[in-house]
Design an enzyme around this catalytic site. Structure first.
Site, PDB file in Angstrom:
ATOM      1  N   ARG A 135       0.888  -1.172   0.000  1.00 11.32           N
ATOM      2  CA  ARG A 135       0.000   0.000   0.000  1.00 11.32           C
ATOM      3  C   ARG A 135       0.921   1.215   0.000  1.00 11.32           C
ATOM      4  O   ARG A 135       1.637   1.465   0.970  1.00 11.32           O
ATOM      5  CB  ARG A 135      -0.894  -0.014   1.240  1.00 11.32           C
ATOM      6  N   HIS A 184      -7.136   1.437  -6.984  1.00 15.62           N
ATOM      7  CA  HIS A 184      -7.440   0.660  -5.779  1.00 15.62           C
ATOM      8  C   HIS A 184      -8.236  -0.574  -6.208  1.00 15.62           C
ATOM      9  O   HIS A 184      -9.427  -0.706  -5.908  1.00 15.62           O
ATOM     10  CB  HIS A 184      -8.255   1.523  -4.813  1.00 15.62           C
ATOM     11  N   GLN A 237     -10.365  -2.867  -3.709  1.00 12.14           N
ATOM     12  CA  GLN A 237     -11.609  -2.244  -3.269  1.00 12.14           C
ATOM     13  C   GLN A 237     -12.716  -2.445  -4.300  1.00 12.14           C
ATOM     14  O   GLN A 237     -13.842  -2.811  -3.965  1.00 12.14           O
ATOM     15  CB  GLN A 237     -11.397  -0.744  -3.038  1.00 12.14           C
ATOM     16  N   ASP A 253     -16.669   8.996  -2.726  1.00 12.49           N
ATOM     17  CA  ASP A 253     -15.493   8.793  -1.884  1.00 12.49           C
ATOM     18  C   ASP A 253     -15.205  10.102  -1.158  1.00 12.49           C
ATOM     19  O   ASP A 253     -15.767  11.156  -1.496  1.00 12.49           O
ATOM     20  CB  ASP A 253     -14.290   8.363  -2.741  1.00 12.49           C
ATOM     21  N   CYS A 290     -16.177   3.526  -0.195  1.00 16.16           N
ATOM     22  CA  CYS A 290     -15.106   2.620   0.239  1.00 16.16           C
ATOM     23  C   CYS A 290     -14.688   2.843   1.685  1.00 16.16           C
ATOM     24  O   CYS A 290     -13.993   1.994   2.255  1.00 16.16           O
ATOM     25  CB  CYS A 290     -13.916   2.742  -0.693  1.00 16.16           C
ATOM     26  N   ARG A 334     -14.371  -6.764   1.353  1.00 15.55           N
ATOM     27  CA  ARG A 334     -12.931  -6.633   1.166  1.00 15.55           C
ATOM     28  C   ARG A 334     -12.244  -7.922   1.616  1.00 15.55           C
ATOM     29  O   ARG A 334     -11.322  -8.412   0.969  1.00 15.55           O
ATOM     30  CB  ARG A 334     -12.391  -5.442   1.967  1.00 15.55           C
TER      31      ARG A 334
END
Length: 303
Positions: free
Chosen positions: A105, A132, A135, A223, A262, A290
């Site tokens: 990450r 991402h 996700q 988001d 998310c 997830r």
């Protein structure tokens, strides 16, 4: 030596592979497992490198690997030689001698690519500033649990054309659904990404009006307006206020439309409390998935 099965971005895999991963994720969620084994990754070890703080990514990968029978080693830039000048390439070579897969990450997508280029074990993109994918695999899984197959459906994005939006664009092409993005002009997704989607036959459009994007949509996604490392928070709030997902905007979506985010969320900014905590919200299923989607990814990467 066989080429490792990296999971770097949704656009780098074909639809059949992505669908296999999601089918595996659904089976694992039901309690089934590849080959009928309860712990298919027993004896395997995943190294997780975190250059950015994390809640969902860390916990879901760590728990998922343990549920599959494997082990996890958690590393941060501050407690490895990466933080003291060792190259990503050398780190990749060394970790490949110790572990069976690496998740990273990071801010910099070039570090992800550098890691994958020099590792001899699978590398998984746990988030970069560019995308991402883990996700959005969980998001597609969640949509299909609520509304059935996503192919041919309409997903609307309202807000910043950020890394999560980029992975939604990749997914729209690979899973063959319509994606409408409503973003302010300075915060739209990269033009090259939209050009790729068009060239690849995707049904992806960018508009400036959130109501236009959401009209009749089967899913509405947003988001946070200000993420880790973002500057000019006041400017971003001013630009993004018209893209807040509230009850009036959700009312323009199709009957039965779901809302996704998310997380982490900032109620009153990108979404109202009435929407994220309301009956159309699928965010908690999305967060749980997830875990399951990443178990599918791990199982695929490690064969």
């Amino acid at each position: 030596m066989d080429t490792p099965r990296h999971f770097l971005d949704i656009d780098r895999l074909d639809e059949a592979t992505l669908r296999h991963i999601l089918d595996s994720a659904a089976a694992l969620k039901r309690g089934d497992s590849p080959g009928g084994e309860g712990r298919p990754l027993a004896g395997r070890t995943l190294a997780m490198i975190f250059e950015k703080p994390s809640t969902r990514t860390r916990v879901s990968f760590e728990v998922g690997m343990q549920q599959l029978g494997g082990h996890v080693v958690v590393l941060s830039e501050g407690n490895t030689q990466l933080g003291r000048g060792e190259t990503v390439a050398d780190t990749a070579r060394v970790l490949s001698r110790y572990v069976d897969a690496i998740m990273i990450r990071t801010d910099d997508p070039e570090r992800l690519d550098d890691l994958a280029a020099h590792a001899t074990v699978p590398v998984i993109n746990g988030l970069t500033d560019r995308s991402h994918p883990c996700q959005v695999m969980a998001d597609v899984m969640t949509f299909e649990e609520h509304r059935g197959p996503i192919a041919g459906r309409v997903v609307a994005w309202s807000g910043d054309g950020n890394n999560v939006a980029a992975s939604w664009i990749h997914a729209a092409v690979r899973f063959r659904f319509t994606l409408r993005l409503a973003c302010p002009e300075p915060l739209g997704p990269p033009a090259a990404l939209l050009d790729w989607a068009t060239a690849a036959g995707g049904d992806v459009t960018l508009v400036r009006d959130a109501a236009e994007a959401v009209a009749g949509a089967d899913c509405v996604v947003t988001d946070a307006w200000v993420s880790m490392g973002d500057e000019d928070a006041d400017t971003r709030h001013r630009l993004l206020t018209p893209y807040r997902v509230d009850e009036a905007l959700m009312a323009r979506a199709a009957d039965g439309a779901v809302f996704m985010h998310c997380l982490p969320a900032h109620r009153g900014e990108e979404v109202t409390g009435a929407v994220i905590d309301g009956p159309r919200s699928a965010v908690w299923d999305e967060a749980e998935n997830r875990l399951h989607a990443q178990k599918g990814i791990l199982a695929w990467c490690l064969g």
